[in-house]
Design a protein around this motif. Structure first.
Motif, short mmCIF file in Angstrom:
data_model
loop_
_atom_site.label_atom_id
_atom_site.label_comp_id
_atom_site.label_asym_id
_atom_site.label_seq_id
_atom_site.Cartn_x
_atom_site.Cartn_y
_atom_site.Cartn_z
N GLY A 25 0.76 -1.23 0.00
CA GLY A 25 0.00 0.00 0.00
C GLY A 25 0.80 1.29 0.00
N ALA A 26 2.10 1.24 0.19
CA ALA A 26 2.91 2.46 0.23
C ALA A 26 3.07 3.01 -1.17
CB ALA A 26 4.27 2.17 0.84
N LEU A 39 0.99 8.61 0.09
CA LEU A 39 -0.43 8.56 -0.26
C LEU A 39 -1.17 7.70 0.74
CD1 LEU A 39 -2.57 9.41 -2.37
CD2 LEU A 39 -2.07 7.25 -3.55
N CYS A 40 -2.15 8.30 1.42
CA CYS A 40 -2.98 7.56 2.38
C CYS A 40 -3.87 6.57 1.63
CB CYS A 40 -3.83 8.53 3.19
SG CYS A 40 -2.88 9.66 4.23
N HIS A 41 -4.39 5.60 2.35
CA HIS A 41 -5.21 4.55 1.72
C HIS A 41 -6.50 5.07 1.09
CE1 HIS A 41 -2.36 1.69 2.97
NE2 HIS A 41 -2.89 1.31 4.12
N SER A 45 -5.60 11.70 0.11
CA SER A 45 -4.75 12.45 1.03
C SER A 45 -3.28 12.13 0.80
CB SER A 45 -5.11 12.12 2.48
OG SER A 45 -6.47 12.36 2.71
N CYS A 46 -2.50 13.17 0.54
CA CYS A 46 -1.07 13.04 0.34
C CYS A 46 -0.40 13.83 1.46
CB CYS A 46 -0.67 13.60 -1.03
SG CYS A 46 1.09 13.47 -1.39
N ILE A 47 0.29 13.12 2.35
CA ILE A 47 0.92 13.80 3.48
C ILE A 47 2.42 13.93 3.23
CG2 ILE A 47 -0.87 13.02 5.08
CD1 ILE A 47 1.22 11.04 6.21
N PRO A 48 3.07 14.97 3.75
CA PRO A 48 4.51 15.12 3.58
C PRO A 48 5.25 13.91 4.14
CG PRO A 48 3.55 17.12 4.50
CD PRO A 48 2.48 16.07 4.52
N ALA A 49 6.35 13.53 3.53
CA ALA A 49 7.13 12.38 3.96
C ALA A 49 7.48 12.46 5.44
CB ALA A 49 8.40 12.27 3.12
N SER A 50 7.81 13.64 5.92
CA SER A 50 8.23 13.80 7.32
C SER A 50 7.08 13.63 8.32
CB SER A 50 8.89 15.16 7.53
OG SER A 50 8.03 16.20 7.14
N ARG A 51 5.87 13.47 7.85
CA ARG A 51 4.73 13.22 8.74
C ARG A 51 4.50 11.72 8.94
NH1 ARG A 51 1.03 17.48 9.39
NH2 ARG A 51 0.37 16.18 11.12
N CYS A 53 5.46 8.19 10.45
CA CYS A 53 6.15 7.66 11.64
C CYS A 53 6.63 8.77 12.57
CB CYS A 53 7.31 6.75 11.23
SG CYS A 53 6.80 5.31 10.27
N ASP A 54 5.83 9.80 12.70
CA ASP A 54 6.19 10.90 13.62
C ASP A 54 5.40 10.83 14.93
OD1 ASP A 54 3.65 11.66 12.75
OD2 ASP A 54 4.23 13.71 12.25
N GLY A 55 4.66 9.74 15.12
CA GLY A 55 3.91 9.56 16.35
C GLY A 55 2.49 10.13 16.31
N VAL A 56 2.13 10.76 15.19
CA VAL A 56 0.79 11.36 15.04
C VAL A 56 0.11 10.71 13.83
CG1 VAL A 56 -0.49 13.49 14.61
CG2 VAL A 56 1.59 13.55 16.00
N ARG A 57 -1.07 10.17 14.03
CA ARG A 57 -1.82 9.55 12.92
C ARG A 57 -2.38 10.65 12.03
NH1 ARG A 57 -3.43 4.08 13.61
NH2 ARG A 57 -2.44 3.22 15.46
N THR A 58 -1.73 10.87 10.89
CA THR A 58 -2.15 11.93 9.98
C THR A 58 -3.16 11.42 8.96
OG1 THR A 58 0.02 12.93 10.28
CG2 THR A 58 -1.30 13.76 8.46
N CYS A 59 -2.95 10.21 8.45
CA CYS A 59 -3.93 9.60 7.55
C CYS A 59 -5.17 9.22 8.36
CB CYS A 59 -3.34 8.36 6.88
SG CYS A 59 -2.02 8.67 5.71
N ALA A 60 -6.34 9.26 7.73
CA ALA A 60 -7.60 9.00 8.42
C ALA A 60 -7.62 7.65 9.13
CB ALA A 60 -8.76 9.09 7.43
N HIS A 61 -6.98 6.64 8.55
CA HIS A 61 -6.99 5.30 9.13
C HIS A 61 -5.67 4.97 9.83
CE1 HIS A 61 -10.83 4.62 7.24
NE2 HIS A 61 -10.33 5.03 6.09
N GLY A 62 -4.78 5.94 9.95
CA GLY A 62 -3.54 5.76 10.70
C GLY A 62 -2.46 4.94 10.02
N GLU A 63 -2.59 4.72 8.71
CA GLU A 63 -1.60 3.88 8.03
C GLU A 63 -0.21 4.50 8.00
OE1 GLU A 63 -4.26 5.82 4.85
OE2 GLU A 63 -4.53 4.85 6.78
N ASP A 64 -0.11 5.79 8.24
CA ASP A 64 1.20 6.46 8.28
C ASP A 64 1.97 6.15 9.57
OD1 ASP A 64 -1.01 8.08 9.35
OD2 ASP A 64 0.55 9.54 9.84
#
Length: 162
Positions: A25-26, A39-41, A45-51, A53-64
């Protein structure tokens, strides 16, 4: 609008993208700031690479923040999220390369031969910096502030300012 890098034969759902081999899925994408993203599932939603594994679930389902993705960084991260520094033991997120900030600590993320970054942008002044946070460009907001930021003093005498 986020852009999705095309991968493979175009049978996947989002603009011809598909999962990268070995990374379920990555998928890479381009953020609104024209940087490499994750790219979130939801395929929107496209989140910056630095977001990732930063400890904050940025994607709606937390796949980041999934354990498989974050357990052994940077080895567990997809290659498109990682950029290597001049010191082979050091790494940064790919969206931190060529951002004007000395993220590697040795300026290898901003200067060649490790990377080729475009010249300073409109909000920056090119100079040999004395501020270790920056490498070869400083923000124009630091120009003419009565503090030396460039070794040649050009930030105080030549730079037109912000």
């Amino acid at each position: 609008m986020n852009k999705i890098f095309p991968q493979g034969d175009g049978n996947a759902a989002a603009a011809g993208s598909q999962a990268l081999p070995g990374r379920e899925g990555a998928q890479p994408c381009v953020t609104q700031m024209n940087r490499t993203g994750f790219l979130c599932h939801d395929l929107r939603s496209c989140i910056p690479a630095s977001r990732v594994c930063d400890g904050v679930r940025t994607c709606a389902h937390g796949e980041d923040e999934e354990e498989a993705l974050c357990r052994d960084m940077p080895q567990s991260l997809p290659g498109f999220l990682v950029a290597h520094c001049g010191d082979p033991a050091s790494w940064i997120y790919s969206n931190q390369k060529c951002d004007g900030i000395n993220n590697c600590g040795d300026c290898s993320d901003e200067l060649s031969p490790v990377t080729t970054c475009p010249p300073c942008g409109p909000g920056w002044w090119r100079c040999p910096s004395t501020v270790f946070k920056y490498c070869s460009c400083i923000p124009r907001s630091l120009c003419r502030d009565h503090v030396q930021h460039c070794s040649d003093w050009s930030d105080e005498y030549s730079c037109p300012g912000p």
